[in-house]
Motif scaffolding. Structure first.
Motif, PDB file in Angstrom:
ATOM      1  N   LEU A 262       0.824  -1.202   0.000  1.00  0.00           N
ATOM      2  CA  LEU A 262       0.000   0.000   0.000  1.00  0.00           C
ATOM      3  C   LEU A 262       0.861   1.257   0.000  1.00  0.00           C
ATOM      4  O   LEU A 262       0.602   2.209  -0.730  1.00  0.00           O
ATOM      5  CB  LEU A 262      -0.914   0.013   1.225  1.00  0.00           C
ATOM      6  N   TYR A 263       1.900   1.253   0.853  1.00  0.00           N
ATOM      7  CA  TYR A 263       2.782   2.408   0.949  1.00  0.00           C
ATOM      8  C   TYR A 263       4.039   2.015   1.707  1.00  0.00           C
ATOM      9  O   TYR A 263       4.096   0.950   2.335  1.00  0.00           O
ATOM     10  CB  TYR A 263       2.096   3.594   1.643  1.00  0.00           C
ATOM     11  N   TYR A 264       5.039   2.863   1.637  1.00  0.00           N
ATOM     12  CA  TYR A 264       6.282   2.687   2.382  1.00  0.00           C
ATOM     13  C   TYR A 264       6.393   3.836   3.367  1.00  0.00           C
ATOM     14  O   TYR A 264       6.386   5.002   2.982  1.00  0.00           O
ATOM     15  CB  TYR A 264       7.476   2.643   1.427  1.00  0.00           C
ATOM     16  N   GLU A 265       6.473   3.483   4.639  1.00  0.00           N
ATOM     17  CA  GLU A 265       6.410   4.491   5.696  1.00  0.00           C
ATOM     18  C   GLU A 265       7.780   4.675   6.344  1.00  0.00           C
ATOM     19  O   GLU A 265       8.311   3.765   6.971  1.00  0.00           O
ATOM     20  CB  GLU A 265       5.381   4.079   6.747  1.00  0.00           C
TER      21      GLU A 265
ATOM     22  N   GLU B 287       7.466  -1.476   4.887  1.00  0.00           N
ATOM     23  CA  GLU B 287       6.476  -1.714   3.840  1.00  0.00           C
ATOM     24  C   GLU B 287       5.172  -2.134   4.512  1.00  0.00           C
ATOM     25  O   GLU B 287       5.143  -3.062   5.312  1.00  0.00           O
ATOM     26  CB  GLU B 287       6.977  -2.824   2.916  1.00  0.00           C
TER      27      GLU B 287
ATOM     28  N   SER C 148       1.342  -3.452   3.755  1.00  0.00           N
ATOM     29  CA  SER C 148       0.637  -4.094   2.651  1.00  0.00           C
ATOM     30  C   SER C 148      -0.752  -4.561   3.040  1.00  0.00           C
ATOM     31  O   SER C 148      -1.043  -4.813   4.215  1.00  0.00           O
ATOM     32  CB  SER C 148       1.432  -5.305   2.141  1.00  0.00           C
TER      33      SER C 148
ATOM     34  N   LYS D 263      -7.720  -1.185  -1.608  1.00  0.00           N
ATOM     35  CA  LYS D 263      -6.330  -0.869  -1.943  1.00  0.00           C
ATOM     36  C   LYS D 263      -6.231   0.482  -2.653  1.00  0.00           C
ATOM     37  O   LYS D 263      -5.359   1.303  -2.352  1.00  0.00           O
ATOM     38  CB  LYS D 263      -5.715  -1.960  -2.817  1.00  0.00           C
TER      39      LYS D 263
ATOM     40  N   SER E 153      -4.138   3.467  -0.804  1.00  0.00           N
ATOM     41  CA  SER E 153      -2.887   3.845  -1.464  1.00  0.00           C
ATOM     42  C   SER E 153      -2.899   5.305  -1.879  1.00  0.00           C
ATOM     43  O   SER E 153      -1.925   6.033  -1.674  1.00  0.00           O
ATOM     44  CB  SER E 153      -2.655   2.960  -2.694  1.00  0.00           C
TER      45      SER E 153
ATOM     46  N   VAL F  77      -2.784   7.701   1.447  1.00  0.00           N
ATOM     47  CA  VAL F  77      -1.566   7.666   2.268  1.00  0.00           C
ATOM     48  C   VAL F  77      -0.343   8.090   1.464  1.00  0.00           C
ATOM     49  O   VAL F  77       0.494   8.846   1.958  1.00  0.00           O
ATOM     50  CB  VAL F  77      -1.362   6.272   2.884  1.00  0.00           C
ATOM     51  N   ARG F  78      -0.239   7.619   0.249  1.00  0.00           N
ATOM     52  CA  ARG F  78       0.909   8.043  -0.564  1.00  0.00           C
ATOM     53  C   ARG F  78       0.885   9.546  -0.770  1.00  0.00           C
ATOM     54  O   ARG F  78       1.928  10.197  -0.791  1.00  0.00           O
ATOM     55  CB  ARG F  78       0.905   7.307  -1.898  1.00  0.00           C
TER      56      ARG F  78
ATOM     57  N   ILE G 222       2.205  11.215   2.460  1.00  0.00           N
ATOM     58  CA  ILE G 222       3.659  11.103   2.613  1.00  0.00           C
ATOM     59  C   ILE G 222       4.370  11.992   1.587  1.00  0.00           C
ATOM     60  O   ILE G 222       5.331  12.690   1.912  1.00  0.00           O
ATOM     61  CB  ILE G 222       4.103   9.635   2.468  1.00  0.00           C
TER      62      ILE G 222
ATOM     63  N   ILE H 102      10.935   8.129  -1.249  1.00  0.00           N
ATOM     64  CA  ILE H 102      10.808   6.691  -1.068  1.00  0.00           C
ATOM     65  C   ILE H 102      12.069   6.045  -1.625  1.00  0.00           C
ATOM     66  O   ILE H 102      12.478   6.332  -2.737  1.00  0.00           O
ATOM     67  CB  ILE H 102       9.555   6.164  -1.820  1.00  0.00           C
TER      68      ILE H 102
END
Length: 313
Positions: free
Chosen positions: A160-163, A269, A271, A288, A292, A295-296, A299, A306
């Protein structure tokens, strides 16, 4: 033989108790018992040994239960096919979310999702990663949101995203004067950690191992919440690491203690995970897409690049 009878058999097989199985199936115990008995009479075989406490499954019953799972799953797949053909996105959908993600993620996407898909009855449960995996396998969850990779054979992972990780470094800490952090700066002996069972804790420990920093035995503080870790850091008991989304609601005073990592920062990550059977996939895809996008965007708005994920295992 009916699908309903097979569903009742699966409930009894799981709970080893007719009363509890009836409660979980939302029927009376006499109704459930009668339907199971009718199936046994039709097949001329005992599925359950009722003389034992808890109820046990006979050898023949084990084979019947295994086949019943396949039949019930395929029946649900037929409903999915019809829904997809009609373009229908609705019905009950049970989603599990890990504790280190739920408080920040849920308020970001829930309202947008229910407004966009009002026919979906979204049931959300906070669960550990271990519970998510077990309940997805048993069919009690349609999907989960967890830190990945998990690399489990029956589970599909859709990032979904990388935090990013962010340091919370109080003013008296040795790293407070640093403009940005490097993983090599970290010493796990002065990092306040979440308690065992949280995957974010595992990510922090793995990050510190890259700098050859290992915990001493004489002193460690662990907590179940990021808020507690921040409060302990403010008492000069160490620093801590936070997921990026957990920093967005901090007040101005606390935000002064945040230290970002040099790019690319370490990150986790996150997911959407679900069974490879892909039941209710149309709702999964809708979920999804909504998460996505939101949140993306959040960020990216903070100008965070990223990102190199920290393997949680």
């Amino acid at each position: 033989m009916t699908i309903t009878q097979l569903q009742y058999v699966l409930a009894v097989a799981e709970y080893k108790n007719f009363t509890l199985a009836a409660e979980k199936s939302f029927v009376t115990q006499p109704t459930l018992s009668m339907q199971v008995q009718k199936l046994e009479d039709e097949l001329d075989v005992l599925i359950f040994d009722r003389s034992k406490k808890p109820i046990s499954i006979t050898d023949a019953g084990m084979k019947i239960v295994a086949q019943a799972k396949n039949i019930v799953n395929e029946a649900e797949r037929i409903r999915d096919i019809v829904d997809q053909e009609k373009g229908f996105i609705g019905g009950e959908y049970v989603l599990g979310i890990i504790p280190t993600v739920m408080p920040t993620l849920l308020p970001m996407f829930l309202k947008a999702f229910i407004n966009r898909y009002p026919k979906v009855n979204l049931i959300i449960k906070e669960q550990s990663t271990e519970s998510l995996i077990r309940n997805i396998q048993d069919g009690h969850l349609d999907a989960g949101i967890a830190a990945t990779p998990l690399e489990i054979e029956f589970i599909k992972e859709r990032p979904l995203y990388y935090e990013p990780f962010v340091g919370y470094v109080p003013k008296n800490h040795r790293l407070n004067k640093e403009v940005q952090l490097n993983p090599a700066d970290l010493d796990i002996n002065d990092i306040l950690l979440l308690q065992d069972g949280h995957c974010f804790r595992d990510g922090v420990i793995n990050l510190c191992k890259t700098s050859k920093s290992y915990p001493d035995e004489h002193f460690q503080l662990q907590s179940g919440s990021f808020e507690t870790l921040i409060n302990l850091a403010d008492e000069d008991l160490g620093m801590t690491l936070l997921p990026f989304l957990n920093t967005l609601e901090l007040d101005e005073k606390k935000r002064k203690n945040l230290k970002f990592f040099n790019n690319p920062p370490p990150a986790r990550e996150v997911s959407l995970i679900y069974h490879k059977k892909e039941l209710k996939i149309q709702i999964t895809e809708a979920l999804k897409e909504v998460i996505s996008g939101i949140v993306r965007g959040a960020i990216a708005f903070q100008d965070v690049k990223i990102i190199s994920p920290v393997n949680k295992n």
